[in-house]
Design a protein around this motif. Sequence first.
Motif, PDB file in Angstrom:
ATOM      1  N   THR A 126      50.169  39.895  49.401  1.00 26.27           N
ATOM      2  CA  THR A 126      49.137  39.577  48.429  1.00 26.27           C
ATOM      3  C   THR A 126      49.773  38.749  47.316  1.00 26.27           C
ATOM      4  OG1 THR A 126      48.019  41.665  48.904  1.00 26.27           O
ATOM      5  CG2 THR A 126      47.447  40.553  46.845  1.00 26.27           C
ATOM      6  N   HIS A 275      48.066  32.134  39.766  1.00 22.03           N
ATOM      7  CA  HIS A 275      47.788  33.504  40.209  1.00 22.03           C
ATOM      8  C   HIS A 275      47.595  34.434  39.008  1.00 22.03           C
ATOM      9  CE1 HIS A 275      48.573  32.087  44.121  1.00 22.03           C
ATOM     10  NE2 HIS A 275      49.880  32.234  44.143  1.00 22.03           N
ATOM     11  N   ALA A 278      44.148  33.877  37.581  1.00 18.43           N
ATOM     12  CA  ALA A 278      43.106  34.412  38.456  1.00 18.43           C
ATOM     13  C   ALA A 278      43.054  35.939  38.390  1.00 18.43           C
ATOM     14  CB  ALA A 278      43.341  33.951  39.892  1.00 18.43           C
ATOM     15  N   GLN A 279      44.214  36.580  38.431  1.00 21.41           N
ATOM     16  CA  GLN A 279      44.245  38.034  38.415  1.00 21.41           C
ATOM     17  C   GLN A 279      43.793  38.591  37.075  1.00 21.41           C
ATOM     18  OE1 GLN A 279      47.789  38.149  41.755  1.00 21.41           O
ATOM     19  NE2 GLN A 279      48.229  38.952  39.735  1.00 21.41           N
ATOM     20  N   ILE A 282      40.011  38.435  37.105  1.00 24.41           N
ATOM     21  CA  ILE A 282      39.450  39.499  37.940  1.00 24.41           C
ATOM     22  C   ILE A 282      39.506  40.833  37.200  1.00 24.41           C
ATOM     23  CG2 ILE A 282      39.906  40.878  40.006  1.00 24.41           C
ATOM     24  CD1 ILE A 282      40.542  38.290  41.460  1.00 24.41           C
ATOM     25  N   MET A 288      33.542  36.405  41.422  1.00 18.28           N
ATOM     26  CA  MET A 288      34.342  35.559  42.302  1.00 18.28           C
ATOM     27  C   MET A 288      33.857  34.111  42.316  1.00 18.28           C
ATOM     28  SD  MET A 288      37.100  36.287  44.023  1.00 18.28           S
ATOM     29  CE  MET A 288      37.043  38.007  44.498  1.00 18.28           C
ATOM     30  N   THR A 303      39.100  31.707  47.720  1.00 16.37           N
ATOM     31  CA  THR A 303      39.281  32.534  46.515  1.00 16.37           C
ATOM     32  C   THR A 303      39.346  34.001  46.901  1.00 16.37           C
ATOM     33  OG1 THR A 303      37.879  30.913  45.404  1.00 16.37           O
ATOM     34  CG2 THR A 303      38.442  32.890  44.170  1.00 16.37           C
ATOM     35  N   PHE A 306      42.626  35.062  48.801  1.00 18.41           N
ATOM     36  CA  PHE A 306      43.827  35.223  47.988  1.00 18.41           C
ATOM     37  C   PHE A 306      43.711  36.378  46.992  1.00 18.41           C
ATOM     38  CE2 PHE A 306      44.847  30.606  48.878  1.00 18.41           C
ATOM     39  CZ  PHE A 306      45.983  30.905  49.611  1.00 18.41           C
ATOM     40  N   TYR A 307      42.508  36.641  46.480  1.00 20.94           N
ATOM     41  CA  TYR A 307      42.403  37.559  45.347  1.00 20.94           C
ATOM     42  C   TYR A 307      41.517  38.770  45.585  1.00 20.94           C
ATOM     43  CZ  TYR A 307      44.504  33.504  43.190  1.00 20.94           C
ATOM     44  OH  TYR A 307      45.344  32.455  42.907  1.00 20.94           O
ATOM     45  N   ASN A 310      42.986  42.243  44.737  1.00 18.70           N
ATOM     46  CA  ASN A 310      42.968  42.607  43.329  1.00 18.70           C
ATOM     47  C   ASN A 310      41.589  43.082  42.902  1.00 18.70           C
ATOM     48  OD1 ASN A 310      44.934  40.099  43.698  1.00 18.70           O
ATOM     49  ND2 ASN A 310      45.798  41.478  42.174  1.00 18.70           N
ATOM     50  N   SER A 311      40.555  42.450  43.478  1.00 20.99           N
ATOM     51  CA  SER A 311      39.193  42.852  43.181  1.00 20.99           C
ATOM     52  C   SER A 311      38.938  44.277  43.660  1.00 20.99           C
ATOM     53  CB  SER A 311      38.205  41.880  43.838  1.00 20.99           C
ATOM     54  OG  SER A 311      36.881  42.229  43.530  1.00 20.99           O
TER      55      SER A 311
END
Length: 326
Positions: A126, A275, A278-279, A282, A288, A303, A306-307, A310-311
């Motif tokens: 991840t 990253h 983005a994190q 989130i 998203m 999207t 990759f993430y 974390n969601s």
Amino acid sequence: MELSRGNVVEDLIRWRDYYLQHCNTKGIGPRSREIYSGIMTELTEYIKNNSPYMHIGKLDWVFINDFMRFKEEKRGKLLSDRTFKLYYTVIKAWFVFISEEITDPDNTIDLGKNVAGLKRKVKRKTVVGYTPDQTDKLEYTVENLKELHRKKPKKSIVVYRNALIFKILLYTGIRAIEMSRLTYQDLESYTSETDGIPQYRILVVGKGDNERYVYIDRVEVDEELAVLSRHFTPDSLIAVSRTGKPLGPVQINHNISRLAKAAGMTKRGVHIYRHTFAQKKISENVNMETLRQALGHSDIGITAAFYAANSEKNKSDAFSSSKNRR
């Protein structure tokens, strides 16, 4: 054959053709040579569009990983393991061949060694950005460097430039190639419609010349802009050397990596800031689709790919929070 004649694109085309001749003499079939040629040409075009001033000897596995990530984002989905392995195998074999065929004693660069990190595990990790504590440490390092060089005019320009690039990358999540195109006048004064916070709205030209806006609070970068505005005009590129030469994605990556090293970070590179951005969004429950638009992904699938992990963590935390317990 000599490694370089001064133009990386022409160098790669020359080495591509030479390698294909070699493949032909080794009895490799026309279909395989066509595939090899296509992959080498794709990489050459990527370098032409992103880092045309770099030296061929600077190509390494980090750069190739960026190329592969670019392909995935352009496609809007992850490459299959088979395709990923094919690209890595062809590029690595090409670079090893180049290293073995160099006849110039002044350029005995081992490109094969440079790309030794092109081994890919079947399961991808991840993506991980900097933690809040690491981000604080990076910001503290940037401010310390500014203070240290405040009375050194020539060095100060470079330090403030790096600080501005660092903050734009951290707070907007744009790519290195997008950063390399930004001018000072691209930062347009704006006021948040939600809470009235003074911001800069930045017009970013992404892949396929697609335009989007990203935003950064003015308080984060006003000091840097005030210093740099005394040395540069509004239409000047932000990412330039002390002599005014444009910095490409590779040079931006090196400068930002040096800053991360000064802060004691083991993870370095421009994409980590993407990253991190983005994190963080989130974790702030930004949906998203909004994140997709901010990052400039062509499809929400990339999207999510990759993430999404974390969601899921955020959802888990929300359901297990103490306020939900009776």
